[in-house]
Design a protein around this motif. Sequence first.
Motif, mmCIF file in Angstrom:
data_model
loop_
_atom_site.group_PDB
_atom_site.id
_atom_site.type_symbol
_atom_site.label_atom_id
_atom_site.label_comp_id
_atom_site.label_asym_id
_atom_site.label_seq_id
_atom_site.Cartn_x
_atom_site.Cartn_y
_atom_site.Cartn_z
ATOM 1 N N ALA A 174 0.614 -1.576 -0.146
ATOM 2 C CA ALA A 174 0.444 -0.043 -0.082
ATOM 3 C C ALA A 174 0.811 0.875 0.317
ATOM 4 N N VAL A 175 2.069 0.589 -0.115
ATOM 5 C CA VAL A 175 2.870 2.248 -0.559
ATOM 6 C C VAL A 175 3.546 2.504 -1.612
ATOM 7 N N PRO A 176 4.312 3.029 -2.646
ATOM 8 C CA PRO A 176 4.972 3.477 -3.013
ATOM 9 C C PRO A 176 6.020 2.489 -3.375
ATOM 10 N N VAL A 177 6.142 1.724 -4.554
ATOM 11 C CA VAL A 177 6.976 0.510 -4.724
ATOM 12 C C VAL A 177 8.391 0.401 -6.355
ATOM 13 N N GLN A 178 9.314 0.184 -5.647
ATOM 14 C CA GLN A 178 10.365 -0.062 -6.809
ATOM 15 C C GLN A 178 10.335 -1.312 -6.428
ATOM 16 N N VAL A 179 10.865 -1.469 -7.936
ATOM 17 C CA VAL A 179 11.162 -3.428 -8.067
ATOM 18 C C VAL A 179 12.358 -2.779 -8.835
ATOM 19 N N LEU A 180 13.617 -4.163 -9.053
ATOM 20 C CA LEU A 180 14.713 -4.283 -9.301
ATOM 21 C C LEU A 180 14.415 -5.933 -9.749
ATOM 22 N N ALA A 181 14.522 -5.640 -10.670
ATOM 23 C CA ALA A 181 14.151 -7.516 -11.747
ATOM 24 C C ALA A 181 15.254 -7.891 -12.493
ATOM 25 N N PRO A 182 16.223 -8.862 -11.992
ATOM 26 C CA PRO A 182 17.271 -8.975 -13.526
ATOM 27 C C PRO A 182 16.433 -10.999 -13.835
ATOM 28 N N GLU A 183 16.355 -10.585 -15.321
ATOM 29 C CA GLU A 183 15.499 -11.735 -15.867
ATOM 30 C C GLU A 183 16.265 -12.463 -15.622
ATOM 31 N N ILE A 184 16.684 -13.098 -14.661
ATOM 32 C CA ILE A 184 17.396 -14.832 -14.842
ATOM 33 C C ILE A 184 17.140 -14.826 -13.467
ATOM 34 N N ASP A 185 16.108 -14.913 -13.172
ATOM 35 C CA ASP A 185 16.139 -15.519 -10.751
ATOM 36 C C ASP A 185 14.472 -16.691 -11.158
ATOM 37 N N PRO A 186 15.223 -17.725 -10.471
ATOM 38 C CA PRO A 186 14.516 -19.254 -10.689
ATOM 39 C C PRO A 186 13.237 -18.349 -9.155
ATOM 40 N N VAL A 187 13.815 -17.365 -7.866
ATOM 41 C CA VAL A 187 12.711 -17.612 -6.974
ATOM 42 C C VAL A 187 11.913 -16.484 -7.241
ATOM 43 N N PHE A 188 12.735 -15.324 -7.793
ATOM 44 C CA PHE A 188 11.671 -14.318 -8.599
ATOM 45 C C PHE A 188 10.967 -14.315 -9.854
ATOM 46 N N THR A 189 9.817 -15.328 -10.194
ATOM 47 C CA THR A 189 10.084 -16.041 -11.415
ATOM 48 C C THR A 189 9.164 -15.057 -12.631
ATOM 49 N N PRO A 190 8.613 -15.410 -13.681
ATOM 50 C CA PRO A 190 7.885 -14.662 -14.938
ATOM 51 C C PRO A 190 7.114 -14.360 -14.134
ATOM 52 N N GLU A 191 6.166 -15.593 -13.394
ATOM 53 C CA GLU A 191 5.247 -15.251 -12.872
ATOM 54 C C GLU A 191 5.176 -14.532 -11.768
ATOM 55 N N LEU A 192 6.128 -14.551 -10.561
ATOM 56 C CA LEU A 192 5.767 -13.336 -9.790
ATOM 57 C C LEU A 192 5.837 -11.719 -10.490
ATOM 58 N N LYS A 193 6.842 -11.527 -11.755
ATOM 59 C CA LYS A 193 6.978 -10.807 -12.039
ATOM 60 C C LYS A 193 6.064 -9.580 -13.194
ATOM 61 N N THR A 194 5.222 -10.722 -13.368
ATOM 62 C CA THR A 194 3.921 -10.746 -14.061
ATOM 63 C C THR A 194 2.849 -9.939 -13.146
ATOM 64 N N HIS A 195 2.327 -10.821 -12.171
ATOM 65 C CA HIS A 195 2.045 -10.533 -10.999
ATOM 66 C C HIS A 195 2.614 -8.878 -10.201
ATOM 67 N N THR A 196 3.519 -9.101 -9.975
ATOM 68 C CA THR A 196 3.851 -7.385 -9.563
ATOM 69 C C THR A 196 3.591 -6.750 -10.484
ATOM 70 N N PHE A 197 3.632 -6.768 -11.817
ATOM 71 C CA PHE A 197 3.865 -5.645 -12.557
ATOM 72 C C PHE A 197 2.193 -4.874 -12.736
ATOM 73 N N GLU A 198 1.313 -6.464 -12.903
ATOM 74 C CA GLU A 198 -0.301 -6.279 -13.042
ATOM 75 C C GLU A 198 -0.663 -5.253 -11.937
ATOM 76 N N THR A 199 -0.216 -6.030 -10.256
ATOM 77 C CA THR A 199 -1.234 -5.963 -9.359
ATOM 78 C C THR A 199 -0.683 -4.241 -9.157
ATOM 79 N N VAL A 200 0.343 -4.234 -8.737
ATOM 80 C CA VAL A 200 0.265 -2.570 -8.322
ATOM 81 C C VAL A 200 -0.099 -1.660 -9.041
ATOM 82 N N GLN A 201 0.411 -1.534 -10.612
ATOM 83 C CA GLN A 201 -0.471 -0.287 -11.176
ATOM 84 C C GLN A 201 -2.507 -0.944 -10.620
#
Length: 256
Positions: A174-201
């Motif tokens: 619920a506060v301003p969010v910055q995310v630094l996302a490497p391309e190759i990341d088995p734990v911050f997965t593409p699914e989580l990246k997409t969820h972050t990008f869509e949800t925070v907006q």
Amino acid sequence: MTNTFESCCLKGFKWEGTPAGHISKLANNDTYMTGTNPDRAILLIHDALGWTFNNTRLLADHYAQEADATVYVPDYFGGEVKDPEMLIHGDWKDPILDMPSFLKRNARDVREPEIFETARVLRAKYKKFGAVGFCFGGWAVFRLGAREHQPSLVDYITAGHPTWLTKKDIDEVAVPVQVLAPEIDPVFTPELKTHTFETVQKIGVPFDYHFFPGVSHACFTRGDNTKAGELEAMVRGKNAAVGWINQRFVDVYPEK
């Protein structure tokens, strides 16, 4: 959710230089402290290499100088410090390191209360206060920014290659969010990246998302100059965080 770190978290490149700060206490936690601004502070939550890792302390020094803030790096591993040479150059599955037990001792439910407590102390002391977290610290800053905290514990968060992050954590920020996302990341997965990008907006808070092609999890603290593009990604990540922090402080420091 599985409490595991990727082995790449534990292979670091030590920057040249000596940290400029000093050791203090924050809510009974031993803490690296750097900077002297009485009005704005940053809580930097370390990755698996811990609060003593030289890179992390030098990164805190950069934030203190370039964002004109007082920066705190508390020990969130209960005084336990793994041999940095083993962590950097060894196999994280080595039985000498006993990482499964280490991860159990430092699981989310174990460390969250003290992370919240240190944040409450800083929230009461400073006009502006934000949190930056890498790997282990990534889930933690999202929890600090959750809407359950009324009033907010932090004014903004930055998360780099977060580990143990859940969709629920993302949904409840619920506060301003910055995310630094490497391309190759088995734990911050593409699914989580997409969820972050869509949800925070959809949540409608200020959002700053940086994608780092060709580099892997842990690049923002490791900064390994033997890996193509990683040192550049580390510097770019630092610059992005500094710019974001200064934007968040603008209402207190209009000259910034």
